[in-house]
Design a protein around this motif. Structure first.
Motif, short mmCIF file in Angstrom:
data_model
loop_
_atom_site.label_atom_id
_atom_site.label_comp_id
_atom_site.label_asym_id
_atom_site.label_seq_id
_atom_site.Cartn_x
_atom_site.Cartn_y
_atom_site.Cartn_z
N ARG A 72 2.96 -32.00 2.04
CA ARG A 72 3.68 -30.80 2.25
C ARG A 72 2.56 -29.14 1.80
O ARG A 72 3.28 -28.53 2.97
CB ARG A 72 5.06 -30.65 2.39
N ARG A 73 2.12 -29.13 0.77
CA ARG A 73 0.85 -27.94 0.80
C ARG A 73 0.42 -28.04 0.03
O ARG A 73 0.08 -29.13 -0.67
CB ARG A 73 2.57 -26.55 -0.31
N ILE A 74 -0.34 -27.70 0.53
CA ILE A 74 -2.26 -27.90 0.03
C ILE A 74 -2.58 -26.51 -0.50
O ILE A 74 -2.61 -25.49 -0.08
CB ILE A 74 -3.24 -28.66 0.18
N TYR A 75 -3.09 -26.63 -2.36
CA TYR A 75 -3.80 -24.90 -2.03
C TYR A 75 -5.17 -25.35 -2.21
O TYR A 75 -6.08 -26.09 -2.60
CB TYR A 75 -3.41 -24.99 -3.89
N GLY A 119 -10.73 -13.50 -12.50
CA GLY A 119 -9.50 -13.39 -12.06
C GLY A 119 -9.40 -14.94 -11.47
O GLY A 119 -10.66 -15.44 -10.82
N ARG A 120 -8.56 -15.44 -11.30
CA ARG A 120 -7.96 -16.90 -10.49
C ARG A 120 -6.93 -16.67 -9.61
O ARG A 120 -5.68 -16.38 -9.81
CB ARG A 120 -8.21 -18.26 -11.87
N LEU A 121 -7.48 -16.34 -8.32
CA LEU A 121 -6.28 -16.93 -6.70
C LEU A 121 -6.78 -18.09 -5.93
O LEU A 121 -7.87 -18.81 -6.13
CB LEU A 121 -7.42 -15.70 -6.12
N TRP A 122 -5.81 -18.30 -5.64
CA TRP A 122 -6.06 -18.81 -4.66
C TRP A 122 -4.60 -18.78 -3.03
O TRP A 122 -3.89 -18.01 -2.99
CB TRP A 122 -4.40 -20.14 -4.94
N PHE A 123 -5.35 -19.79 -1.61
CA PHE A 123 -4.94 -19.47 -0.76
C PHE A 123 -3.83 -20.71 -1.22
O PHE A 123 -4.25 -21.11 -1.38
CB PHE A 123 -5.64 -18.87 0.22
N TRP A 124 -2.75 -21.04 0.54
CA TRP A 124 -2.02 -21.95 0.03
C TRP A 124 -1.93 -22.00 1.57
O TRP A 124 -1.14 -21.54 2.63
CB TRP A 124 -1.11 -22.27 -0.48
N ILE A 125 -1.45 -23.71 2.42
CA ILE A 125 -0.99 -23.55 3.64
C ILE A 125 -0.14 -24.71 3.38
O ILE A 125 0.16 -25.82 2.45
CB ILE A 125 -2.45 -24.38 4.36
N GLN A 126 0.56 -24.36 4.36
CA GLN A 126 2.21 -25.14 4.59
C GLN A 126 2.91 -25.77 5.27
O GLN A 126 2.64 -25.44 6.59
CB GLN A 126 3.60 -24.25 3.48
N TRP A 127 2.69 -26.90 5.63
CA TRP A 127 3.90 -28.36 6.79
C TRP A 127 5.19 -28.52 6.42
O TRP A 127 5.23 -29.02 5.47
CB TRP A 127 2.27 -28.96 6.92
N GLU A 128 5.81 -28.04 7.08
CA GLU A 128 7.63 -28.75 6.91
C GLU A 128 7.26 -29.81 7.50
O GLU A 128 7.88 -30.78 6.05
CB GLU A 128 8.08 -28.22 7.73
N GLY A 129 7.00 -30.93 8.40
CA GLY A 129 6.87 -31.62 8.35
C GLY A 129 5.74 -32.68 7.64
O GLY A 129 5.30 -33.81 7.21
#
Length: 157
Positions: A72-75, A119-129
């Motif tokens: 559902r979510r990947i960083y 520092g340390r950063l992240w973006f993420w993407i998320q899918w409901e399904g």
């Protein structure tokens, strides 16, 4: 507009479009190799991008190059040093070459007046399904210039 089957849509996918949490890190954590990046920030560095779907205490941990369909979510995670608060970071998520999402922010927007310089950063993407099988790419740009690219795959169940 034609959408690819995995393109986020407001009705199907909820995507967080801002870099979320930032963690200052100590010198001892600087084990990941850095590459000098001249565009935008003389002498600044951005580490290679790693991917994870695991969090601990709200922070991404671990690293993987492959994820199961339905994740559902990947960083996309990276470290930075010697950048400026005004530097703009843009993250582009693609699947099979088709753009899914673009996210953009400055380090000052994330840190405010307490900008640590590293520092340390992240973006993420998320899918409901959940993510569908395919090859994905995350492109990181710094002040409009290519900084880093990372790829991962999502495999069938």
């Amino acid at each position: 507009m034609t959408r690819c089957p995995n393109m986020p849509t407001p009705a199907r996918t909820r995507v967080i479009t801002v870099i979320a949490v930032v963690t200052a890190f100590v010198v001892a954590v600087l084990a990941a190799p850095f590459v000098r990046h001249a565009a935008g920030a003389p002498g600044g560095t951005i580490s290679p991008i790693t991917f994870t779907a695991t969090t601990r205490n709200g922070r991404p941990v671990g690293a993987a190059q492959s994820f199961a369909a339905g994740t559902r979510r990947i960083y996309a995670v990276f470290r930075f040093a010697e950048l400026r608060a005004a530097d703009r970071l843009e993250g582009r998520w693609l699947r099979e070459g088709q753009r899914l999402l673009t996210q953009s922010t400055t380090l000052g927007e994330i840190f405010g007046s307490r900008f640590p310089g590293k520092g340390r950063l992240w973006f993420w993407i998320q899918w409901e399904g959940g993510a569908t099988p395919g090859t994905y790419r995350f492109e990181l740009r710094l002040n409009g210039q290519h900084a880093r690219t990372g790829t991962f795959t999502v495999t069938p169940p």
